[in-house]
Design a protein around this motif. Structure first.
Motif, PDB file in Angstrom:
ATOM      1  N   LEU A  33       5.149   9.857  -6.980  1.00 14.83           N
ATOM      2  CA  LEU A  33       6.359  10.057  -7.782  1.00 14.83           C
ATOM      3  C   LEU A  33       6.017  10.192  -9.259  1.00 14.83           C
ATOM      4  CD1 LEU A  33       9.427  10.199  -8.093  1.00 14.83           C
ATOM      5  CD2 LEU A  33       9.480   7.709  -8.011  1.00 14.83           C
ATOM      6  N   LEU A  34       5.155   9.320  -9.751  1.00 13.55           N
ATOM      7  CA  LEU A  34       4.746   9.398 -11.160  1.00 13.55           C
ATOM      8  C   LEU A  34       4.045  10.714 -11.470  1.00 13.55           C
ATOM      9  CD1 LEU A  34       3.466   5.916 -12.344  1.00 13.55           C
ATOM     10  CD2 LEU A  34       5.354   7.256 -13.242  1.00 13.55           C
ATOM     11  N   GLU A  35       3.225  11.171 -10.543  1.00 13.46           N
ATOM     12  CA  GLU A  35       2.532  12.445 -10.761  1.00 13.46           C
ATOM     13  C   GLU A  35       3.531  13.590 -10.908  1.00 13.46           C
ATOM     14  OE1 GLU A  35      -0.573  15.406  -8.489  1.00 13.46           O
ATOM     15  OE2 GLU A  35      -0.774  13.251  -8.169  1.00 13.46           O
ATOM     16  N   ILE A  36       4.544  13.595 -10.072  1.00 12.88           N
ATOM     17  CA  ILE A  36       5.568  14.641 -10.154  1.00 12.88           C
ATOM     18  C   ILE A  36       6.338  14.538 -11.471  1.00 12.88           C
ATOM     19  CG2 ILE A  36       7.778  15.428  -9.195  1.00 12.88           C
ATOM     20  CD1 ILE A  36       6.627  14.729  -6.401  1.00 12.88           C
ATOM     21  N   LEU A  37       6.744  13.328 -11.832  1.00 12.37           N
ATOM     22  CA  LEU A  37       7.582  13.144 -13.016  1.00 12.37           C
ATOM     23  C   LEU A  37       6.800  13.264 -14.328  1.00 12.37           C
ATOM     24  CD1 LEU A  37       9.857  10.226 -11.786  1.00 12.37           C
ATOM     25  CD2 LEU A  37      10.440  12.661 -11.938  1.00 12.37           C
ATOM     26  N   ASP A  38       5.560  12.834 -14.332  1.00 15.40           N
ATOM     27  CA  ASP A  38       4.766  12.870 -15.564  1.00 15.40           C
ATOM     28  C   ASP A  38       4.193  14.244 -15.870  1.00 15.40           C
ATOM     29  OD1 ASP A  38       5.249  10.236 -16.144  1.00 15.40           O
ATOM     30  OD2 ASP A  38       3.277   9.509 -15.500  1.00 15.40           O
ATOM     31  N   ASN A  39       3.965  15.029 -14.854  1.00 18.61           N
ATOM     32  CA  ASN A  39       3.335  16.341 -15.051  1.00 18.61           C
ATOM     33  C   ASN A  39       4.354  17.467 -15.021  1.00 18.61           C
ATOM     34  OD1 ASN A  39       0.728  15.230 -15.213  1.00 18.61           O
ATOM     35  ND2 ASN A  39       0.624  15.085 -12.991  1.00 18.61           N
ATOM     36  N   THR A  40       5.401  17.286 -15.788  1.00 17.15           N
ATOM     37  CA  THR A  40       6.440  18.302 -15.817  1.00 17.15           C
ATOM     38  C   THR A  40       6.965  18.462 -17.231  1.00 17.15           C
ATOM     39  OG1 THR A  40       8.520  19.030 -14.848  1.00 17.15           O
ATOM     40  CG2 THR A  40       8.331  16.689 -15.300  1.00 17.15           C
ATOM     41  N   ALA A  41       7.351  19.679 -17.526  1.00 12.70           N
ATOM     42  CA  ALA A  41       7.971  19.945 -18.828  1.00 12.70           C
ATOM     43  C   ALA A  41       9.491  19.897 -18.706  1.00 12.70           C
ATOM     44  CB  ALA A  41       7.522  21.303 -19.352  1.00 12.70           C
ATOM     45  N   GLU A  42       9.985  19.970 -17.478  1.00 13.25           N
ATOM     46  CA  GLU A  42      11.431  19.980 -17.248  1.00 13.25           C
ATOM     47  C   GLU A  42      11.777  19.050 -16.093  1.00 13.25           C
ATOM     48  OE1 GLU A  42      13.229  23.867 -16.964  1.00 13.25           O
ATOM     49  OE2 GLU A  42      11.551  24.732 -18.076  1.00 13.25           O
ATOM     50  N   ARG A  72       0.848  -1.211   0.000  1.00 14.29           N
ATOM     51  CA  ARG A  72       0.000   0.000   0.000  1.00 14.29           C
ATOM     52  C   ARG A  72       0.875   1.250   0.000  1.00 14.29           C
ATOM     53  NH1 ARG A  72      -4.193   2.884  -1.318  1.00 14.29           N
ATOM     54  NH2 ARG A  72      -5.043   4.171   0.323  1.00 14.29           N
ATOM     55  N   TYR A  73       1.876   1.262   0.845  1.00 13.04           N
ATOM     56  CA  TYR A  73       2.781   2.400   0.932  1.00 13.04           C
ATOM     57  C   TYR A  73       3.482   2.638  -0.409  1.00 13.04           C
ATOM     58  CZ  TYR A  73       6.693   5.311   2.466  1.00 13.04           C
ATOM     59  OH  TYR A  73       7.610   6.320   2.595  1.00 13.04           O
ATOM     60  N   THR A  74       4.022   1.585  -0.999  1.00  9.67           N
ATOM     61  CA  THR A  74       4.757   1.757  -2.262  1.00  9.67           C
ATOM     62  C   THR A  74       3.814   2.153  -3.394  1.00  9.67           C
ATOM     63  OG1 THR A  74       4.716  -0.624  -2.727  1.00  9.67           O
ATOM     64  CG2 THR A  74       6.665   0.243  -1.614  1.00  9.67           C
ATOM     65  N   SER A  75       2.587   1.704  -3.338  1.00 12.34           N
ATOM     66  CA  SER A  75       1.606   2.121  -4.339  1.00 12.34           C
ATOM     67  C   SER A  75       1.337   3.621  -4.222  1.00 12.34           C
ATOM     68  CB  SER A  75       0.310   1.328  -4.158  1.00 12.34           C
ATOM     69  OG  SER A  75      -0.684   1.816  -5.019  1.00 12.34           O
ATOM     70  N   LEU A  76       1.122   4.093  -3.010  1.00 12.17           N
ATOM     71  CA  LEU A  76       0.873   5.522  -2.789  1.00 12.17           C
ATOM     72  C   LEU A  76       2.090   6.364  -3.172  1.00 12.17           C
ATOM     73  CD1 LEU A  76      -0.964   5.327   0.648  1.00 12.17           C
ATOM     74  CD2 LEU A  76      -1.993   5.900  -1.572  1.00 12.17           C
ATOM     75  N   GLN A  77       3.255   5.936  -2.723  1.00 11.79           N
ATOM     76  CA  GLN A  77       4.481   6.685  -3.029  1.00 11.79           C
ATOM     77  C   GLN A  77       4.776   6.665  -4.528  1.00 11.79           C
ATOM     78  OE1 GLN A  77       6.310   8.538  -0.740  1.00 11.79           O
ATOM     79  NE2 GLN A  77       4.552   8.075   0.533  1.00 11.79           N
ATOM     80  N   GLY A  78       4.566   5.517  -5.146  1.00 13.35           N
ATOM     81  CA  GLY A  78       4.788   5.405  -6.587  1.00 13.35           C
ATOM     82  C   GLY A  78       3.866   6.327  -7.370  1.00 13.35           C
ATOM     83  N   SER A  79       2.604   6.400  -6.957  1.00  8.72           N
ATOM     84  CA  SER A  79       1.651   7.304  -7.613  1.00  8.72           C
ATOM     85  C   SER A  79       2.091   8.749  -7.472  1.00  8.72           C
ATOM     86  CB  SER A  79       0.255   7.134  -7.012  1.00  8.72           C
ATOM     87  OG  SER A  79      -0.244   5.856  -7.285  1.00  8.72           O
TER      88      SER A  79
END
Length: 175
Positions: A54-63, A45-52
């Motif tokens: 992290l992906l949100e930060i990395l996917d929603n960026t132009a730089e 559960r923890y890794t699922s939340l943390q992974g989500s």
């Protein structure tokens, strides 16, 4: 998850879990099988939340650089706010090394972070943010290792200046 995160696997008794969940031992064993199985679920559960996150930060960026800074800043702030809590994955790695299932879950979590970072760095390189001479996979492995180190020194209460100085150095590896 929260109880294991606050107290650790070894320091969390079955009685603590029964009280936290407000259930009897029969219901506990029927629902979760064992303390270790519940712990693995908590790690998942923890890794699922943390992974989500992290992906949100990395996917929603132009730089990539600002995204990585945001990622590390959120970890630093969390560790400064609650240094005894740390990261549940790091806690599991340091407290449950003799439990194969927990160690496997830690390995999976670290590989996930590495994969997310490698993908983001490869995209950044394709956009021209990283020089062609940089190896996104090697950078991802370094940053994955750095993530774990940040979490450990946060738990050791080394303070903001110490961690931010290290972060500045880590960010220069992208130059």
């Amino acid at each position: 998850m929260d109880l294991f995160w606050r107290r650790g696997y070894a320091e969390t008794s079955l009685q603590d879990l029964l009280q936290e969940l407000s259930i009897g031992s029969g219901s506990f064993y029927a629902a979760f099988g064992s303390k270790e199985e519940l712990y693995i679920r908590a790690l998942e559960r923890y890794t699922s939340l943390q992974g989500s996150d992290l992906l949100e930060i990395l996917d929603n960026t132009a730089e990539i650089r600002p995204a990585l800074r945001r990622m590390f800043a959120s970890m630093i702030e969390a560790d400064l706010a609650e240094p005894t809590r740390g990261c549940l994955v790091v806690n599991a790695a340091t407290q449950c090394g003799d439990q194969t299932s927990a160690a496997d879950r830690v390995t999976t979590a670290i590989k996930q972070v590495d994969s997310f970072l490698a993908g983001a760095l490869e995209q950044a390189q394709a956009r021209g943010e990283l020089s062609p001479g940089k190896d996104p996979r090697q950078l991802a492995r370094f940053l994955t290792t750095f993530v774990q180190g940040v979490r450990i020194v946060g738990r050791a209460r080394m303070g903001r200046e110490f961690v931010e100085d290290a972060l500045d150095t880590a960010m220069r590896t992208l130059d």
